[in-house]
Design a protein around this motif. Structure first.
Motif, PDB file in Angstrom:
ATOM      1  N   ASN A   1     154.763  95.445   9.379  1.00 23.28           N
ATOM      2  CA  ASN A   1     154.835  96.106  10.597  1.00 23.28           C
ATOM      3  C   ASN A   1     155.455  94.991  11.478  1.00 23.28           C
ATOM      4  O   ASN A   1     155.462  93.991  11.423  1.00 23.28           O
ATOM      5  CB  ASN A   1     153.519  96.461  11.003  1.00 23.28           C
ATOM      6  N   VAL A  13     145.273  97.031   8.747  1.00 22.30           N
ATOM      7  CA  VAL A  13     145.213  98.552   8.878  1.00 22.30           C
ATOM      8  C   VAL A  13     143.813  98.955   8.609  1.00 22.30           C
ATOM      9  O   VAL A  13     143.652 100.260   8.749  1.00 22.30           O
ATOM     10  CB  VAL A  13     146.005  99.129   7.533  1.00 22.30           C
ATOM     11  N   ASP A  32     139.669  99.442   9.367  1.00 23.34           N
ATOM     12  CA  ASP A  32     138.731  99.359  10.465  1.00 23.34           C
ATOM     13  C   ASP A  32     137.466  98.452  10.325  1.00 23.34           C
ATOM     14  O   ASP A  32     136.594  98.045  11.250  1.00 23.34           O
ATOM     15  CB  ASP A  32     138.285 100.687  10.951  1.00 23.34           C
ATOM     16  N   HIS A  61     144.953  93.023  15.688  1.00 23.10           N
ATOM     17  CA  HIS A  61     145.245  94.265  16.851  1.00 23.10           C
ATOM     18  C   HIS A  61     146.476  94.893  16.657  1.00 23.10           C
ATOM     19  O   HIS A  61     146.539  96.053  16.655  1.00 23.10           O
ATOM     20  CB  HIS A  61     144.669  93.705  18.188  1.00 23.10           C
ATOM     21  N   SER A  97     147.378  97.082  13.941  1.00 23.95           N
ATOM     22  CA  SER A  97     146.383  98.093  13.489  1.00 23.95           C
ATOM     23  C   SER A  97     146.712  99.400  14.319  1.00 23.95           C
ATOM     24  O   SER A  97     147.508  99.392  15.106  1.00 23.95           O
ATOM     25  CB  SER A  97     144.973  97.616  14.133  1.00 23.95           C
ATOM     26  N   HIS A  98     146.215 100.276  13.912  1.00 28.12           N
ATOM     27  CA  HIS A  98     146.270 102.017  14.494  1.00 28.12           C
ATOM     28  C   HIS A  98     145.864 101.970  16.088  1.00 28.12           C
ATOM     29  O   HIS A  98     145.819 102.845  16.613  1.00 28.12           O
ATOM     30  CB  HIS A  98     145.732 102.999  13.674  1.00 28.12           C
ATOM     31  N   ARG A  99     144.939 100.710  16.380  1.00 30.31           N
ATOM     32  CA  ARG A  99     144.261 100.741  17.667  1.00 30.31           C
ATOM     33  C   ARG A  99     145.342  99.946  18.634  1.00 30.31           C
ATOM     34  O   ARG A  99     145.074  99.737  19.841  1.00 30.31           O
ATOM     35  CB  ARG A  99     143.062 100.117  17.564  1.00 30.31           C
ATOM     36  N   LYS A 100     146.401  99.432  18.225  1.00 31.68           N
ATOM     37  CA  LYS A 100     147.352  98.379  18.903  1.00 31.68           C
ATOM     38  C   LYS A 100     147.762  99.123  20.434  1.00 31.68           C
ATOM     39  O   LYS A 100     147.976  98.346  21.384  1.00 31.68           O
ATOM     40  CB  LYS A 100     148.664  98.374  18.304  1.00 31.68           C
ATOM     41  N   ASP A 101     147.588 100.523  20.598  1.00 29.79           N
ATOM     42  CA  ASP A 101     148.087 100.852  22.150  1.00 29.79           C
ATOM     43  C   ASP A 101     146.705 100.905  22.927  1.00 29.79           C
ATOM     44  O   ASP A 101     147.176 101.433  24.103  1.00 29.79           O
ATOM     45  CB  ASP A 101     148.524 102.451  21.783  1.00 29.79           C
ATOM     46  N   ARG A 158     137.003  98.122  17.192  1.00 30.00           N
ATOM     47  CA  ARG A 158     137.177  97.465  15.818  1.00 30.00           C
ATOM     48  C   ARG A 158     136.787  95.816  16.259  1.00 30.00           C
ATOM     49  O   ARG A 158     137.233  95.226  17.183  1.00 30.00           O
ATOM     50  CB  ARG A 158     138.721  97.542  15.312  1.00 30.00           C
TER      51      ARG A 158
END
Length: 247
Positions: A7, A34, A36, A57, A60-64, A150
């Motif tokens: 990514n 990736v 949690d 961070h 991860s899917h939490r980056k936004d 996270r």
């Protein structure tokens, strides 16, 4: 320098270097970002633990969502509850308006607890409850709020030793170290010191617009063989100092 990462990471948080040790760290970050699962980042001061947290961070899917950093060694004891949990207006003398705490601000994102080995024991118990229940209540509040973040923690200490000495809770250590990323000191990252030195020299040139400066053979040899006990941070300061003071 992030070819091994599948990514895209913000350039601001790139981990530079070409050593085998650093490439292993990059591959580890790529695997665990990736998830949690809670992650403990270990390593000496100045080795780049905060950069690892940011990359975890960013990948991860939490980056936004928010990345919230807390220096566990820097929070005054009298402000701990307010800083972490927030407070309602009028809950104490100086609470002239309500305030969200760090836990609440990190909801949906990443909470980075730096220097967790310096966290007071009473705060460790509080953190353990939050990790178990995933809910908090503000100082002066009347109801609990469900939260989801996270957790990434970092330390330069041997937490197992701290547990044996009674300064760190064993149950909390298990909670925060589902996965571990161990950063080696700069002296164990063969070739990276010289890579960093040249990188920081170029950074100085870019910032100032002055003429480019290169390392002499003698300076290159010194950079490559010196132990750099302060790690990357010490090397950066040395290069910046040399750049601005050289003839």
């Amino acid at each position: 320098e992030t070819k091994t990462l599948k990514n895209k990471v913000s350039k601001k948080y790139d981990m530079i270097g070409n050593s085998e040790a650093l490439n292993h760290i990059r591959a580890m970050i790529d695997k665990v970002a990736v998830s949690d699962a809670r992650i403990l980042v270990t390593g000496p001061n100045g080795s780049g633990k905060e950069l690892v947290a940011h990359q975890l961070h960013e990948l991860s899917h939490r980056k936004d969502n928010a990345f919230v950093e807390v220096n566990c060694a820097a929070i005054p004891s009298e402000l701990i509850e307010s800083e972490l949990f927030g407070h309602e207006k009028g809950s104490f003398t100086s609470a002239i308006k309500q305030k969200k705490g760090k836990f609440e601000l990190a909801n949906g994102g990443t909470l980075f607890l730096d220097e967790i080995g310096d966290m007071p024991l009473e705060l460790q118990a509080t953190l353990l409850r939050v990790l178990e229940n995933k809910r908090i209540i503000r100082v002066g509040g009347k109801s609990y709020k469900q939260i989801d973040f996270r957790l990434v923690a970092a330390t330069n200490q041997n937490l197992w030793h701290e547990v044996q000495e009674g300064r760190f809770r064993e149950d909390l250590l298990y909670r925060i170290s589902v996965l571990t990323v161990d950063l080696p000191p700069l002296r164990d990252r063969v070739g990276d010191a010289l890579y960093f030195a040249r990188y920081f020299l170029n950074e100085c040139h870019t910032k100032t617009g002055n003429g480019k400066v290169s390392l002499s053979n003698e300076a290159s040899q010194f950079v490559s063989t010196y132990a750099w006990p302060g790690n990357v941070r010490q090397l950066k300061h040395a290069i910046y100092s040399a750049y601005y003071t050289c003839e």
